[in-house]
Scaffold this motif. Structure first.
Motif, PDB file in Angstrom:
ATOM      1  N   PHE A 199       0.820  -1.217   0.000  1.00  0.00           N
ATOM      2  CA  PHE A 199       0.000   0.000   0.000  1.00  0.00           C
ATOM      3  C   PHE A 199       0.852   1.266   0.000  1.00  0.00           C
ATOM      4  O   PHE A 199       0.327   2.354  -0.260  1.00  0.00           O
ATOM      5  N   GLU A 227      -4.651  -2.001   9.798  1.00  0.00           N
ATOM      6  CA  GLU A 227      -5.366  -2.556   8.651  1.00  0.00           C
ATOM      7  C   GLU A 227      -6.575  -1.692   8.292  1.00  0.00           C
ATOM      8  O   GLU A 227      -6.845  -1.443   7.106  1.00  0.00           O
ATOM      9  N   ARG A 228      -7.288  -1.224   9.300  1.00  0.00           N
ATOM     10  CA  ARG A 228      -8.417  -0.319   9.034  1.00  0.00           C
ATOM     11  C   ARG A 228      -7.934   0.956   8.370  1.00  0.00           C
ATOM     12  O   ARG A 228      -8.584   1.477   7.444  1.00  0.00           O
ATOM     13  N   PHE A 231      -7.190   0.460   4.587  1.00  0.00           N
ATOM     14  CA  PHE A 231      -8.361   0.340   3.724  1.00  0.00           C
ATOM     15  C   PHE A 231      -9.265   1.580   3.761  1.00  0.00           C
ATOM     16  O   PHE A 231     -10.236   1.651   3.016  1.00  0.00           O
ATOM     17  N   SER A 232      -8.926   2.541   4.620  1.00  0.00           N
ATOM     18  CA  SER A 232      -9.779   3.722   4.763  1.00  0.00           C
ATOM     19  C   SER A 232      -9.113   5.003   4.287  1.00  0.00           C
ATOM     20  O   SER A 232      -9.786   6.010   4.076  1.00  0.00           O
ATOM     21  N   ASP A 234      -7.560   6.021   1.502  1.00  0.00           N
ATOM     22  CA  ASP A 234      -7.905   6.501   0.157  1.00  0.00           C
ATOM     23  C   ASP A 234      -6.832   7.440  -0.403  1.00  0.00           C
ATOM     24  O   ASP A 234      -7.122   8.534  -0.907  1.00  0.00           O
TER      25      ASP A 234
END
Length: 421
Positions: A199, A227-228, A231-232, A234
């Motif tokens: 990422f 991890e949150r 994926f959050s 952006d």
């Protein structure tokens, strides 16, 4: 060290397991596979430690790992199984069934006979086994059929029977330090194969520090937050404001039925007793934020006001009772200030446990002497027979005769006894 024997899975199972690992949560994917990657608990498994020597010499006894969530209990057990060339057999104490256990033991015996491979039986949350279920383990521990590794968040001396404890070594794992959590976080952010490296996340030092603080010593919480965030986010940088928004509803770990419940209320009591109002407020808020029943706290403060403050400041009991009524009337969050006022007042008040101590001495005398008769002078005499038996014959009425204060009020065996100092 004996030649390593692989876990007995066929190729299909190995492939399926690999697919599961890819989709597993970050905390599972980043689980260390060797002591070189294991972070924290160096006093227990650091190079040269007694347990590390037992593992490396393959002379391991059964173990119980006692520690908070996310401190590495399961990870250690898995590493130990690899280092000792043992088959890792996990079981959970939740839903433990005798039939399943017997089937597992039979598989262990067959593996030992056919492949000469030892088994580590890992029982998670072992404190949830009842006494009868714990007793089922004993014959297999004594015969060396299994090496047990139990994991528990509860004090083993309360939860495990003496037979299990006498056959096991208990190791206490501590919550991970901030420095430990930073190492784990950086490893996860950089690892492209199992972590979040793909990422290419940008994260500020302040945000990383805050995530480690919020993890509260728990590696699993740390990885879940990371991890949150991955994926959050952006595409934007992860800064302190982003982290605070992400974890706005994070709940602190607090087991209202476990040992932590008793540890925190004990800390509150002792802080008030020693006059440390700041510490008392800290422990109060820790319990409230953790979801403790505010009425339970109020009842304990009422007890403290009567036991530890006592006659030195009777107003403390009134304030504590008022706080309890406020909790019942308003509930949380509005009643937090009333609890805070009661806690601070009790902490700052003068202390006297004279009544508490005196009650204990009275109970001791009652246990020792039994039901001693009431002195005749103090007895009522509502009937003629009682009057003839000298009930109340020499009693002096204090309002008419102040010397009544000197008459005997205790049984003969306790004449002159002074309970209040």
């Amino acid at each position: 060290m004996p030649k390593k024997i692989p876990q007995t899975d066929d190729l299909f199972e190995q492939g399926f397991r690999a697919e599961l690992e890819k989709s597993a949560p970050l905390a599972d994917r980043m689980r260390p596979r060797d002591f070189a990657d294991f972070v924290g608990q160096q006093k227990i498994v650091g190079t040269g430690s007694p347990l590390r020597k037992q593992i490396e010499s393959d002379s391991l006894a059964s173990l119980v790992f006692w520690g908070p969530p996310g401190s590495g209990k399961t990870t250690l057990a898995k590493i130990i199984s690899v280092k000792t060339n043992s088959y890792f057999q996990p079981m959970s104490a939740i839903g433990f069934a005798t039939a399943e256990f017997r089937k597992t033991i039979q598989q262990i015996l067959e593996r030992r006979k056919m492949q000469k491979q030892k088994t580590i039986l890992f029982i998670d949350e072992i404190h949830r086994l009842n006494r009868a279920q714990q007793d089922q383990l004993l014959p297999y521990l004594e015969k060396g059929v299994i090496t047990l590794i139990g994991a528990t968040t509860e004090n083993p001396s309360f939860e495990l029977n003496s037979a299990i404890l006498s056959r096991s070594q208990v190791y206490v794992l501590n919550s991970l330090q901030i420095s430990d959590l930073k190492i784990l976080a950086k490893n996860a952010l950089q690892n492209s194969e199992r972590g979040l490296g793909k990422f290419a996340l940008q994260i500020t030092d302040e945000a990383l520090d805050r995530i480690c603080e919020l993890a509260n010593g728990d590696a699993r919480i740390l990885f879940n937050i990371l991890e949150r965030a991955a994926f959050s986010v952006d595409g934007q940088k992860i800064d302190l404001a982003f982290v605070e928004k992400l974890v706005a509803n994070l709940v602190l770990f607090y087991d209202k039925k476990g040992e932590e419940h008793y540890n925190l209320i004990s800390a509150l009591h002792k802080s008030m007793r020693d006059g440390d109002a700041d510490a008392a407020l800290y422990w109060l808020v820790r319990m409230l934020e953790g979801g403790e029943d505010p009425l339970y706290i109020a009842r304990r403060v009422v007890r403290f006001a009567s036991e530890d403050v006592g006659l030195a400041d009777p107003v403390a009991l009134q304030i504590a009772l008022a706080a309890k009524q406020t909790v019942e009337f308003l509930g949380l969050p509005e009643a937090d200030t009333a609890l805070g006022q009661a806690v601070v007042y009790c902490a700052r008040a003068q202390k006297s446990n004279s009544v508490y101590v005196a009650l204990g001495q009275v109970r001791a005398d009652i246990q020792k002497f039994g039901n001693l008769p009431v002195p005749l002078d103090l007895r009522n005499a509502p009937t003629k027979l009682m009057q003839e038996l000298d009930y109340g014959k020499n009693y002096k009425y204090f309002h008419n005769d102040p010397s009544a204060a000197q008459q005997q009020h205790l049984p003969d065996e306790l004449r002159g006894r002074k309970y209040l100092k």
